[in-house]
Write an enzyme that holds these catalytic residues in place. Structure first.
Site: not given
Length: 319
Positions: A104-105
């Site tokens: 994520v990210c």
């Protein structure tokens, strides 16, 4: 159906929403269909970690004692910028053993540092795409979509896109009804497609400095079905067509035509997702004029005709 262990890696400086968003999705799926997911969190030594926002998270265990995961999830945050070498070594050793590797990210940066993204197409938060591509030339970085799936590796853009990716994984594992139930409970869309841009047209384009051009940007957004030719927009801005086109591109970073195309596409997508309006009606109200013109625009930009897009991506049935 075998239970899937989802292991979330924690570290100091982690982004709290990168952790809690996907965890809520998988936990919600477990509540909906018991026995499907076992969510666990782990830090290097098993001790609490402080997130980038100042929250403290207490993991279930240490990475050394963590169960072998079906899905290994690496969140992002400030702690990925200069990660502990022990963390990178652990991810390098254990990442390939997971059936699914998810970031994520800026968790993608940690995966890249561990050498697990070479030769793969990935994404990350828009602000770090250039850095990821520069530091890891063997990685194919796509800055546009909110998430990318390449084999067993799935990477997502900033923060809330981790929820979109987690919902996509639940839909793959348990089917659309289960993922839809989780999305409804969390009051989020099921699901933004992975190829959706990280930015809407209004965010992707810079806001013009001059008020007449800003007014034109707003007018385009609110009136996608109107005459949005350069000549018409220039008259609204009280500029010559040539001067308007040059100034619009200089101040927004894209041509008027490109901006209009993106606004119309986003308008049509919202109507397909959120209403029961027919394709012909949506094509008119979005400024395409005919269903065929809208179909060509959808296939070119999204790889799917409007009817197929609605079938796959409308978040809830229209009653």
């Amino acid at each position: 159906m075998p239970q899937r262990t989802v292991l979330v890696v924690l570290f100091d400086g982690v982004q709290s929403l990168d952790v809690s968003g996907p965890v809520e999705v998988f936990a919600g799926a477990e509540q909906h269909t018991p026995g499907t997911y076992r969510v666990r969190t782990a830090s290097l030594d098993g001790g609490p970690v402080r997130t980038s926002s100042g929250l403290t998270l207490v993991p279930d265990t240490s990475l050394a004692d963590a169960p072998g995961p079906h899905t290994l999830l690496v969140p992002g945050g400030q702690g990925t910028r200069d990660p502990d070498t022990r963390l990178t070594d652990w991810v390098r050793a254990h990442g390939p053993r997971a059936r699914r590797l998810v970031s994520v990210c800026t968790g993608a940066i940690l995966l890249a540092e561990a050498g697990l993204l070479d030769g793969r197409r990935v994404t990350t938060h828009w602000a770090y795409c250039d850095k990821l591509a520069r530091d890891h030339p063997a990685v194919e970085v796509d800055p546009a979509p909110i998430f990318v799936r390449d084999g067993q590796v799935s990477t997502s853009a900033g923060v809330t896109s981790g929820i979109d990716l987690a919902l996509a994984l639940v839909e793959e594992d348990l089917g659309r009804p289960a993922a839809l139930a989780v999305a409804r409970h969390l009051v989020v869309f099921l699901r933004r497609p992975g190829n959706q841009d990280q930015f809407s047209a209004q965010l992707a384009a810079q806001t013009a400095r001059r008020e007449p051009l800003r007014d034109v940007q707003q007018w385009i957004t609110e009136h996608p079905a109107d005459d949005l030719s350069v000549e018409s927009l220039a008259a609204r801005a009280r500029l010559s067509p040539r001067h308007f086109a040059r100034a619009f591109r200089a101040e927004t970073g894209m041509t008027p035509g490109r901006y209009v195309d993106r606004v119309r596409l986003e308008h049509a997508r919202r109507l397909l997702e959120d209403t029961g309006d027919g394709v012909e009606e949506i094509s008119r109200s979005s400024g395409y004029g005919t269903p065929e013109a809208m179909r060509r625009a959808f296939v070119k930009a999204l790889g799917a005709a409007p009817a197929e897009y609605r079938r796959r991506f409308r978040p809830v049935p229209v009653r």
